[in-house]
Design an enzyme around this catalytic site. Structure first.
Site, PDB file in Angstrom:
ATOM      1  N   HIS A  76       8.611   6.106  20.635  1.00  0.00           N
ATOM      2  CA  HIS A  76       7.636   5.621  21.276  1.00  0.00           C
ATOM      3  C   HIS A  76       7.723   4.939  23.013  1.00  0.00           C
ATOM      4  O   HIS A  76       7.019   5.127  23.331  1.00  0.00           O
ATOM      5  CB  HIS A  76       7.261   4.221  20.066  1.00  0.00           C
ATOM      6  CG  HIS A  76       7.303   4.761  18.981  1.00  0.00           C
ATOM      7  ND1 HIS A  76       6.881   5.815  18.075  1.00  0.00           N
ATOM      8  CD2 HIS A  76       6.911   3.876  18.275  1.00  0.00           C
ATOM      9  CE1 HIS A  76       6.711   5.910  17.067  1.00  0.00           C
ATOM     10  NE2 HIS A  76       6.450   4.144  17.001  1.00  0.00           N
ATOM     11  N   CYS A  98       6.528  -4.618  14.999  1.00  0.00           N
ATOM     12  CA  CYS A  98       5.610  -3.593  16.271  1.00  0.00           C
ATOM     13  C   CYS A  98       4.545  -4.399  16.977  1.00  0.00           C
ATOM     14  O   CYS A  98       3.821  -4.230  15.828  1.00  0.00           O
ATOM     15  CB  CYS A  98       6.299  -2.221  16.163  1.00  0.00           C
ATOM     16  SG  CYS A  98       8.168  -2.073  15.060  1.00  0.00           S
ATOM     17  N   CYS A 155      -1.387   6.111   9.830  1.00  0.00           N
ATOM     18  CA  CYS A 155       0.343   5.736  10.531  1.00  0.00           C
ATOM     19  C   CYS A 155       0.125   4.577  11.206  1.00  0.00           C
ATOM     20  O   CYS A 155      -1.226   4.244  11.464  1.00  0.00           O
ATOM     21  CB  CYS A 155       0.957   6.423  11.401  1.00  0.00           C
ATOM     22  SG  CYS A 155       2.192   7.801  10.827  1.00  0.00           S
ATOM     23  N   ASN A 206      -3.382   5.315  15.885  1.00  0.00           N
ATOM     24  CA  ASN A 206      -4.528   4.300  15.377  1.00  0.00           C
ATOM     25  C   ASN A 206      -4.780   2.859  15.037  1.00  0.00           C
ATOM     26  O   ASN A 206      -4.113   2.355  15.026  1.00  0.00           O
ATOM     27  CB  ASN A 206      -4.181   4.826  13.146  1.00  0.00           C
ATOM     28  CG  ASN A 206      -3.733   6.045  13.243  1.00  0.00           C
ATOM     29  OD1 ASN A 206      -4.901   7.098  13.640  1.00  0.00           O
ATOM     30  ND2 ASN A 206      -2.982   7.478  13.048  1.00  0.00           N
ATOM     31  N   GLU A 229      10.794  -1.696   6.640  1.00  0.00           N
ATOM     32  CA  GLU A 229      11.100  -0.690   7.663  1.00  0.00           C
ATOM     33  C   GLU A 229      12.784  -0.219   6.359  1.00  0.00           C
ATOM     34  O   GLU A 229      13.703  -1.727   6.412  1.00  0.00           O
ATOM     35  CB  GLU A 229      12.200  -1.841   8.493  1.00  0.00           C
ATOM     36  CG  GLU A 229      13.158  -1.438   9.125  1.00  0.00           C
ATOM     37  CD  GLU A 229      13.215   0.254  10.338  1.00  0.00           C
ATOM     38  OE1 GLU A 229      12.275   0.370  10.646  1.00  0.00           O
ATOM     39  OE2 GLU A 229      14.147   0.951   9.521  1.00  0.00           O
ATOM     40  N   GLU A 288       0.841  -0.918  -0.139  1.00  0.00           N
ATOM     41  CA  GLU A 288      -0.167  -0.055   0.130  1.00  0.00           C
ATOM     42  C   GLU A 288       0.522   1.002   0.282  1.00  0.00           C
ATOM     43  O   GLU A 288       1.863   0.870   0.233  1.00  0.00           O
ATOM     44  CB  GLU A 288      -1.417   0.008   0.677  1.00  0.00           C
ATOM     45  CG  GLU A 288      -1.895  -0.955   0.449  1.00  0.00           C
ATOM     46  CD  GLU A 288      -3.171  -0.898   1.998  1.00  0.00           C
ATOM     47  OE1 GLU A 288      -4.384  -0.967   2.476  1.00  0.00           O
ATOM     48  OE2 GLU A 288      -2.579  -0.599   3.302  1.00  0.00           O
ATOM     49  N   SER A 298      11.833   6.916   7.516  1.00  0.00           N
ATOM     50  CA  SER A 298      12.003   6.542   9.200  1.00  0.00           C
ATOM     51  C   SER A 298      11.892   4.970   9.690  1.00  0.00           C
ATOM     52  O   SER A 298      11.606   3.968   8.837  1.00  0.00           O
ATOM     53  CB  SER A 298      10.219   6.311   9.381  1.00  0.00           C
ATOM     54  OG  SER A 298       9.634   5.870  10.752  1.00  0.00           O
ATOM     55  N   SER A 352      10.872   6.058  14.896  1.00  0.00           N
ATOM     56  CA  SER A 352      10.376   6.019  15.869  1.00  0.00           C
ATOM     57  C   SER A 352      10.470   5.637  17.461  1.00  0.00           C
ATOM     58  O   SER A 352      11.696   4.692  17.348  1.00  0.00           O
ATOM     59  CB  SER A 352       9.476   4.277  15.306  1.00  0.00           C
ATOM     60  OG  SER A 352       9.209   4.717  13.939  1.00  0.00           O
ATOM     61  N   CYS A 382       6.746  -6.996   6.907  1.00  0.00           N
ATOM     62  CA  CYS A 382       7.520  -5.926   8.065  1.00  0.00           C
ATOM     63  C   CYS A 382       8.282  -6.631   8.882  1.00  0.00           C
ATOM     64  O   CYS A 382       7.367  -7.963   9.425  1.00  0.00           O
ATOM     65  CB  CYS A 382       7.083  -4.812   8.407  1.00  0.00           C
ATOM     66  SG  CYS A 382       8.624  -3.848   9.284  1.00  0.00           S
ATOM     67  N   CYS A 427       3.353   8.473   1.308  1.00  0.00           N
ATOM     68  CA  CYS A 427       3.907   7.705   1.572  1.00  0.00           C
ATOM     69  C   CYS A 427       4.120   6.075   0.908  1.00  0.00           C
ATOM     70  O   CYS A 427       3.021   5.566   1.022  1.00  0.00           O
ATOM     71  CB  CYS A 427       2.842   7.507   3.053  1.00  0.00           C
ATOM     72  SG  CYS A 427       3.178   6.424   3.983  1.00  0.00           S
ATOM     73  N   CYS A 469       1.593  -2.290  15.681  1.00  0.00           N
ATOM     74  CA  CYS A 469       1.463  -2.100  14.074  1.00  0.00           C
ATOM     75  C   CYS A 469       0.754  -3.092  12.982  1.00  0.00           C
ATOM     76  O   CYS A 469       1.514  -3.965  13.193  1.00  0.00           O
ATOM     77  CB  CYS A 469       3.174  -2.099  13.661  1.00  0.00           C
ATOM     78  SG  CYS A 469       3.276  -1.490  11.895  1.00  0.00           S
TER      79      CYS A 469
END
Ligand code: SAH
Length: 349
Positions: free
Chosen positions: A221, A115, A338, A295, A165, A91, A196, A219, A111, A104, A118
């Site tokens: 967090h 995480c 995100c 999100n 990543e 995407e 990122s 990132s 990935c 983006c 995510c």
């Protein structure tokens, strides 16, 4: 299978042109045609028939297919689900700002970072994207805008914040940056491109040596090892203090700063004490903080704090005088915000 034309950096293309004894203007003409003009038809620029035939014969000029387009009704964000040649999907999101867009981009199918907050992480890693598949997201999104929102095909910023990543797929991302940066290519300034990372130190090292002008976002967090280990499992291998120590010794240009992303998750990392720890850790650095309220996605185990809590967190941070922005969830009605990206399309409404 033919190699994709879109895998070649400027230097690699120039080497092919040289090896085949074509006039060296062929490189800039082809880059101009496919990247600056973003032409969809074979090159009609001023190059010899022999060089044209050679590239037509030996290189693949196809790009990933757009499988589905999701247009936000809220804010003009657009999410594309691309279908790759091997049927995997990734995407890409166009994020609007004043009739312009940031894009983006995804760098991997899935990935490996896993995480816990995510949606992409849940998929695990399937494979790296090629340079052509990365550049292809940009070119196809541009073409879509040219057809569906004519006059609006202004994609001014690039963020590697989609699936994957980027520093874990360094070679392909670097070649894509080369093409984005090339004055003969899309000619996008390095300050307009951001990579990122979850803190993958081997990739950070390569970024600082090989594409240092391109911006970095980390990132972060949580400042607490235990919490960060739970949120970003690679923190166990590459702990935050080592990541920050490494970043701190990288010479940044005068105007350059590192963005620190901080997701706010209800009752996990969003207390006033967490904010003070974060401010204390980043004060004095060339830092910019992006606060991202979590999100949600189907089946997610966390929730987002309410607005009051988010604002209190920011107020605590403001005491440290570090520029801080609360990032809105553009496109969240089509799961384009995100961490809401996933290659399986059945979750999309
Ligand atoms: N792997 C890279 C880039 C992809 S994620 C990285 O970790 O930075 C891009 C940003 O979205 C990261 O800051 C990531 O932590 C954040 N993100 C992931 N899931 C999210 C979610 N559910 N809500 C809000 N932000 C999320």
């Amino acid at each position: 299978m033919k190699q994709s034309f879109y895998d070649l950096s400027y230097a690699e293309l120039a080497a092919v042109v040289d090896e085949n004894n074509f006039n060296n203007t062929v490189t800039s003409v082809l880059f101009n045609w496919y990247y600056k003009k973003k032409a969809t038809v074979p090159c009609a620029g001023k190059i010899s028939k022999a060089s044209l035939n050679f590239f037509e014969q030996h290189y693949d000029f196809s790009l990933p297919d757009i499988d589905t387009v999701y247009q936000s009704k809220k804010d003009r964000a657009v999410k594309f689900l691309f279908k790759l040649k091997d049927n995997h999907k990734v995407e890409t999101v166009l994020i609007p700002f004043n009739n312009k867009y940031s894009i983006c981009l995804s760098s991997q199918v899935g990935c490996a970072m896993r995480c816990s907050f995510c949606f992409t992480g849940e998929q695990g890693l399937t494979r790296n994207l090629s340079t052509a598949e990365i550049i292809g997201q940009f070119l196809m999104a541009w073409r879509w805008l040219a057809t569906h929102r004519p006059g609006e095909q202004r994609i001014l910023n690039i963020v590697f914040m989609g699936q994957g990543e980027p520093l874990h797929n360094f070679d392909a991302v670097k070649n894509a940056c080369d093409i984005f940066l090339s004055q003969h290519g899309t000619s996008i300034a390095a300050q307009k491109i951001t990579i990122s990372t979850a803190g993958y130190i081997p990739g950070l090292k390569r970024w600082s040596r090989e594409i240092p002008g391109v911006n970095l976002a980390l990132s972060l967090h949580s400042t607490l090892a235990e919490t960060r280990n739970e949120l970003i499992p690679i923190n166990k291998k590459y702990p935050l203090d080592q990541v920050l120590e490494y970043i701190d010794q990288i010479p940044l240009s005068k105007k350059q700063f590192v963005t620190y992303e901080y997701i706010l998750i209800d009752n996990v990392n969003d207390s006033p004490e967490d904010a003070k720890e974060l401010g204390g850790l980043l004060v004095g650095k060339s830092a910019y903080i992006n606060l991202i309220p979590f999100n949600p996605f189907p089946g997610s185990r966390y929730s987002s704090p309410d607005l009051d809590k988010v604002e209190r967190f920011k107020a605590e941070l403001d005491a440290f005088k570090i520029p801080t922005l609360i990032r809105g969830a553009k496109g969240d009605d089509v799961l384009a915000a995100c961490g809401q990206l996933n290659s399986n399309d059945q979750h999309n409404c």
